[in-house]
Design an enzyme around this catalytic site. Structure first.
Site, PDB file in Angstrom:
ATOM      1  N   ASP A 197     -32.339 -45.059  59.664  1.00 23.87           N
ATOM      2  CA  ASP A 197     -33.763 -45.158  59.204  1.00 23.87           C
ATOM      3  C   ASP A 197     -34.365 -43.888  59.154  1.00 23.87           C
ATOM      4  OD1 ASP A 197     -33.980 -44.733  61.964  1.00 23.87           O
ATOM      5  OD2 ASP A 197     -35.406 -46.155  62.336  1.00 23.87           O
ATOM      6  N   SER A 202     -41.299 -43.385  61.690  1.00 22.61           N
ATOM      7  CA  SER A 202     -39.999 -43.998  61.438  1.00 22.61           C
ATOM      8  C   SER A 202     -39.701 -44.656  60.146  1.00 22.61           C
ATOM      9  CB  SER A 202     -40.161 -45.311  62.380  1.00 22.61           C
ATOM     10  OG  SER A 202     -38.794 -45.801  62.547  1.00 22.61           O
ATOM     11  N   ASP A 211     -36.579 -41.886  61.221  1.00 20.22           N
ATOM     12  CA  ASP A 211     -36.537 -40.833  62.202  1.00 20.22           C
ATOM     13  C   ASP A 211     -34.896 -41.041  62.739  1.00 20.22           C
ATOM     14  OD1 ASP A 211     -37.172 -43.416  63.135  1.00 20.22           O
ATOM     15  OD2 ASP A 211     -38.021 -42.624  64.965  1.00 20.22           O
ATOM     16  N   ASP A 243     -33.371 -42.844  64.556  1.00 21.49           N
ATOM     17  CA  ASP A 243     -32.813 -43.510  65.747  1.00 21.49           C
ATOM     18  C   ASP A 243     -32.058 -44.833  65.960  1.00 21.49           C
ATOM     19  OD1 ASP A 243     -35.188 -44.887  65.050  1.00 21.49           O
ATOM     20  OD2 ASP A 243     -36.278 -44.750  66.946  1.00 21.49           O
TER      21      ASP A 243
END
Length: 454
Positions: A243, A99, A245, A247
Site C-alpha cells: 500500500d 496510507s 506507506d 506497511d
C-alpha cells in the site's frame, strides 16, 4: 485557517484533505502538542511521497523544536521504517502519510518511544484538545532555547534489522514481481531485497503521491489486476503489492491468484513459533480464518482472539507478550519489531518459506488455506442496532450455534461462522462469513445478508 479538528483526528491517527481540512500551520500546532503530551526531549519524524508531505512534516518538526525538543528527520520512509527508527532510537515518532487514501489526503501516524501506539486513549485526544485551544488563542511562545532539527538516513539500518530477523541465506533463486503502487515500497524494496537471490520485476516504483497508475490500496481487487497480469506474463514465482506507506503487503501466487492474508498469517505464525522454540502466543482478530488458530495450535502456540483494529492487536501483543499477530487487512505485527506492524518483514517470511522448498507458492499456502471465506461485504443500513438485533433474534436459541459479542456479533456452528460489525464512521454493517465449502459459505452468507438488508 478555521480547521475543525474533530473531522480529521480519527481513532488512531490524523487524516484529512490538504489544504481544505488542515495545512502547515495546523501541522505545526500538532508538533507543539505532541512535544507537550509526550514530554520527550527528542523525537523522530518521517514522511511519504505525497506532494504535501515534506512541508507538513517540516512544520511539525518546527513546532516540536519550538518547545525545546530535538528533532531527527529521517525524510522519505515507509511507515514501518519510521517505527524502526522509533524503536531503535527509543524516541517518540511521527509519520506523515495518508496510507492508501487518495492524493489530496494526508495524515499523521504517531507513536511513543519504542513504537508504542498513540490513539484516542493514549494521547491523541489530548493532542487534539491542545491544538484546538491554540487554534483559538494562538500557539504558546517558543522556549528560550529551541531544539535542533537534524537529518539522519535510516534505510540501510532498517533493511539490515529486517534481514536479521529472517534467515534468507539458503533460499533458491526466485522471480518476484513487486507492485509498489508509486508508494514507499519503491523506496524501501530495492534496499531490503539487495543481495538476495531474487530476480526483481519492479512495477510503479517511481515515487508519485498523485498515484497515476492505480490507488495504492491492494485491499481493493481492482488494484491487483496489473500485478496479477504481470506475474503470469513473467512466469514469476510470486507477486507482492504494497500500500501507499508500505506497511501492508499483499501476495499473489505463481498463477496471479491472491493469497488470503489469513493464510499468510498462518504461514508466518508457524515460522515464528519455530523460531521461538514452538512456544508463544499468536494474536489474530476475530474475522481471520479458522485456519489461523488451528495452525497455531498445531505448531505448539497459543492463539489469542481479539477485536478488529490495530490498537487492540498492539495492546494485546503487549499484554500477552505475543510473538506475532496478524489481521485480515494484511497488517502483520512482530514482537521483534517492537510489536509494530511491518508488511516488509511478512514479505521476507514468504520469500524465505517459498525459497526454502521446491514447490510453488500455491502448493505451499494450500496447507494454510483450509476454508472458504466471503471476504468483507458492506451493507448500508438505516439503523445498525436494529439490524444487529434482527440477526441475533434469527439465530438465538438454536442448539447448533453459539453467539458472542467480542466485536459486533459472531454466530458460529460446527461447519461455519459469520461476524457482523457496525462501522464506526459510516452507516454500514460489515459481514464476514466462512465455511468448510463454497456452497455452505454462500448459503450462510446469503441468509445473513437477507436479514441485514431486510
Amino acid at each position: 485557517m478555521a480547521a475543525d479538528l474533530s473531522q480529521i483526528v480519527k481513532a488512531y491517527d490524523v487524516r484529512g484533505v490538504v489544504p481544505e481540512q488542515w495545512d502547515e500551520p495546523v501541522a505545526e500546532l500538532f508538533g507543539i502538542a505532541f512535544a507537550q503530551v509526550t514530554g520527550a526531549a527528542a523525537i523522530v519524524v518521517g514522511h511519504d511521497m505525497r506532494p504535501s508531505s515534506p512541508g507538513l512534516s517540516r512544520a511539525f518538526a518546527r513546532g516540536a523544536a519550538s518547545r525545546g525538543v530535538d528533532v531527527t528527520e529521517i525524510g522519505l520512509c515507509s511507515t514501518d521504517q519510521l517505527y524502526y527508527a522509533s524503536g531503535a532510537l527509543n524516541l517518540p515518532g511521527a509519520m506523515f502519510t495518508a496510507s492508501h487514501n487518495p492524493a489530496q489526503y494526508n495524515g499523521i501516524k504517531m507513536c511513543r518511544a519504542g513504537a508504542a501506539p498513540v490513539g484516542q486513549d493514549t494521547g491523541l485526544a489530548q493532542i487534539r484538545e491542545l491544538a484546538e485551544r491554540w487554534l483559538e488563542s494562538g500557539a504558546p511562545d517558543p522556549v528560550a532555547t529551541p531544539g535542533t532539527i537534524t537529518s539522519r538516513d535510516t534505510l540501510e539500518d532498517y533493511a539490515a534489522h529486517l534481514r536479521s530477523l529472517v534467515d534468507l541465506t539458503s533460499i533458491r533463486p526466485l522471480k518476484v514481481v513487486v507492485d509498489a503502487g508509486n508508494g514507499m515500497g519503491g523506496h524501501t524494496v530495492p534496499t531490503v531485497f539487495a543481495g538476495l537471490p531474487l530476480t526483481l520485476v519492479p512495477m510503479y516504483f517511481e515515487l508519485d503521491g498523485t498515484f497515476p497508475n492505480h490507488e495504492a490500496n491492494p485491499l481493493d481487487p481492482a488494484n491487483l489486476v496489473d500485478l496479477q497480469k504481470r506475474v503470469r506474463e513473467e512466469g514469476a514465482d510470486l507477486g507482492i503489492a504494497f500500500d501507499g506507506d508500505a506497511d501492508r503487503c499483499f501476495v499473489t501466487d505463481e498463477h496471479g491468484d491472491p493469497v488470503s492474508p489469513s493464510a499468510i498469517t498462518a504461514l508466518v505464525a508457524a515460522r515464528e513459533l519455530a523460531r521461538h522454540g514452538g512456544k508463544g502466543a499468536v494474536i489474530h482478530n476475530l474475522i481471520t480464518s479458522w485456519s489461523v488458530p488451528e495452525v497455531v495450535r498445531e505448531n505448539g502456540g497459543t492463539p489469542v482472539r481479539t477485536r478488529v483494529g490495530h490498537s487492540f492487536i498492539k495492546a494485546e501483543m503487549a499484554r500477552s507478550g505475543a510473538i506475532f499477530g496478524g489481521e485480515h487487512s494484511a497488517h502483520y505485527y512482530f514482537k521483534d519489531f517492537w510489536n509494530a506492524d511491518t508488511g516488509m518483514l511478512a514479505a521476507l517470511h514468504v520469500l524465505a518459506a517459498l525459497g526454502g522448498q521446491d514447490g510453488p507458492l500455491s502448493g505451499l499456502v494450500s496447507q494454510y488455506d483450509r476454508y472458504v471465506g466471503s471476504g468483507e461485504i458492506n451493507s448500508t443500513v438505516g439503523d445498525q442496532t436494529a439490524r444487529l438485533t434482527a440477526v441475533r433474534a434469527a439465530y438465538e436459541g438454536r442448539e447448533d450455534v453459539t453467539l458472542d459479542d467480542l466485536d459486533g456479533l459472531t454466530v458460529s456452528s460446527a461447519d461455519w461462522w459469520f461476524n457482523v460489525r457496525p462501522s464506526n464512521t459510516e452507516p454500514l454493517l460489515r459481514l464476514n462469513a466462512e465455511a468448510r465449502d463454497e456452497a455452505l459459505m454462500a448459503k450462510v452468507r446469503d441468509e445473513a445478508l437477507a436479514i441485514i438488508r431486510g
